[in-house]
Structure formats: C-alpha cells, structure tokens
Enzyme design. Structure first.
Site, PDB file in Angstrom:
ATOM      1  N   HIS A 191      36.174  44.795  37.495  1.00  0.00           N
ATOM      2  CA  HIS A 191      35.553  44.061  38.445  1.00  0.00           C
ATOM      3  C   HIS A 191      35.984  44.570  39.777  1.00  0.00           C
ATOM      4  CE1 HIS A 191      39.436  42.353  37.081  1.00  0.00           C
ATOM      5  NE2 HIS A 191      39.750  41.985  38.603  1.00  0.00           N
ATOM      6  N   HIS A 195      36.547  43.821  43.511  1.00  0.00           N
ATOM      7  CA  HIS A 195      36.704  42.588  44.629  1.00  0.00           C
ATOM      8  C   HIS A 195      36.294  42.997  45.966  1.00  0.00           C
ATOM      9  CE1 HIS A 195      40.578  40.825  42.457  1.00  0.00           C
ATOM     10  NE2 HIS A 195      40.906  42.105  41.886  1.00  0.00           N
ATOM     11  N   GLY A 230      48.161  45.473  39.344  1.00  0.00           N
ATOM     12  CA  GLY A 230      47.644  44.026  39.701  1.00  0.00           C
ATOM     13  C   GLY A 230      46.512  43.503  38.917  1.00  0.00           C
TER      14      GLY A 230
END
Ligand code: AMP
Ligand code: ZN
Length: 113
Positions: free
Chosen positions: A99, A101, A92
C-alpha cells in the site's frame, strides 16, 4: 487468504473509499498521521515490495498516477505531500499487502523516523 486489504478491495469490510478502478482502491487510513492520510492499494495481493515482479511495473506506476490525482483533488499538490511504501517490519510495515501512504496537509520532516 486472511488479508484485511484484500477484504477492503472486495468490499467485504468497511472503509471510506475515495477512489477505485479495476486495478486499485484508495481509502482513508484508520489512524491518520497527517490531516490528509490516504492508502492506495492494488486489488492484486502482493505481500511486500520484495514480491514485486516486472509484471507489476505498470500497476505500481498507476498507484503513483492515482496518488498525484488524489493529491490535486485534496488540495495538497502545491503545498506538498509524501507517498511512502514501507517494506517489512523494520521499515514499519504492519499490513502485508502493499500500500502507498499518501500524506499531506502539514509540514513534513526529513529524514522520516
Ligand atoms: P503500514 O504500517 O505501512 O503497513 O501501514 C498500514 C496502515 O494501514 C496503517 O497506517 C494503519 O493505520 C492502516 N490500517 C490498518 N487497518 C486499516 C483499516 N481496516 N482501514 C484503514 N486503514 C487501516
Ligand atoms: Zn491482500
């Protein structure tokens, strides 16, 4: 390099920044998937988790320390939250600058889709 997260880190494009220091920047995700959805990025461009080196270990540790600090500030530390880093398209990943999430504010299911 045409990297949207490098541009956010350099303040060249807008983002709702909630935390920054010499190593990382945290900001609101543009398309939140939970009531609280923040992204924590290193200022250093690292394309995917596969590109991490041992030199980056303290940086990745710092991302987690910032995540738990933000979770407390957002009031989701006790109810629960998730810190996720997707690696490559099959998992995904759509922005190729690593990064984390930080997601919270609702019940999460397991396994993730
Ligand atoms: P991933 O799919 O794991 O690579 O996550 C990329 C995330 O970046 C997605 O949740 C997007 O909504 C988010 N995103 C993309 N562009 C921006 C932007 N300019 N500002 C804030 N979040 C963004
Ligand atoms: Zn970048």
């Amino acid at each position: 390099m045409d990297c949207i997260f490098c541009k956010i880190a350099k303040n060249e494009i807008d983002a709702t920044v909630i935390y920054e220091d010499n190593e990382v920047v945290a900001f609101d995700d543009l398309h939140p998937q939970a009531p609280q959805h923040k992204l924590i990025i290193p200022r250093k461009h690292i394309t995917t988790l596969n590109d991490l080196t041992t030199e980056d270990e303290s940086l990745v540790g710092h991302i987690y320390t910032v995540a738990k600090q933000l979770a407390a500030e957002l009031g989701i530390d006790e109810s629960g939250y998730r810190v996720v880093m997707n690696c490559n398209a099959g998992a995904g990943q759509t922005v190729f600058h690593i990064h984390a999430h930080l997601l919270g504010g609702r019940a999460m299911t397991w396994p993730p889709g």
